[in-house]
Scaffold this motif. Structure first.
Motif: not given
Length: 216
Positions: A95-101, A104-106, A111-114, A123-124
């Protein structure tokens, strides 16, 4: 019965009684022992062996990507420890929410999938401006950011500065290929790491604090 036979019998009786006693105790406690063993097994792999294996594969892919960027490897033991902790913290991170900045999100795909596999929303954003357009005071539990974006070698710190100006009190983890703390560490940074194992541990650390603050 001869006296020697009686003496031998007397010597055998205590051992027999101990065997009988141990058998009775085991039979009485067996249900509790079995239940405890099942509980310990479930604690080892709450997501199941197949999911654990998949998570190990993902963190392995992420470690390989990180090594290609930094030249620093993460041992299998360190990866397993990180995934095990994430596994045991299932109820905490779910249920945690992360914004990843990151521009180069690729590079962070595995790690996002994990994170998503353990029930987190990720979200990115590719820039500070895009991140600030998404962030709100209670929208995210955590921000993960790189340090350099394009020609800006201090983009991570710029994001932290803007978040402070807007009173966005959200923990920030710097996940960057190269980070030199000797140059100074922004006070808003919760942690910084160059390794996928460290990132997993810090994510759990933040979510533990989030859950604790919700409980008090």
């Amino acid at each position: 019965m001869s006296e020697s036979a009686v003496t031998k019998l007397i010597g055998i009786v205590p051992g027999v009684l101990w065997v009988v006693f141990a058998t009775v105790v085991f039979c009485v406690l067996r249900p509790a022992i079995v239940a405890q063993l099942h509980r310990m097994q479930s604690l080892r792999t709450p997501f199941g062996e197949a999911d654990f294996a998949t998570n190990m594969t993902l963190i392995g892919e992420a470690a390989a990507q990180s090594q290609a960027q930094t030249g620093v490897s993460v041992t299998i033991r360190a990866r397993r420890a990180a995934v095990s902790r994430l596994d045991h913290a299932a109820d905490i991170v779910r249920g945690g929410r992360i914004l990843w900045v990151d521009d180069h999100p690729e590079w962070n795909r595995a790690m996002v999938q994990l994170c998503e596999r353990v029930g987190m929303t990720v979200d990115t954003a590719r820039s500070t401006d895009e991140a600030l357009g998404i962030l709100c005071p209670h929208g995210y539990d955590l921000v993960i950011t790189d340090m350099r974006r394009g020609d800006d070698g201090q983009a991570g710190e710029s994001l932290a500065d803007e978040m402070e100006r807007r009173a966005l009190d959200i923990p920030i983890i710097v996940y960057a290929g190269h980070f030199d703390p000797r140059a100074g560490v922004h006070p808003a940074f919760f942690a910084y790491t160059t390794g996928v194992d460290g990132l997993v541990h810090y994510i759990v650390d933040v979510m533990e604090r989030v859950r604790f603050s919700e409980a008090v």
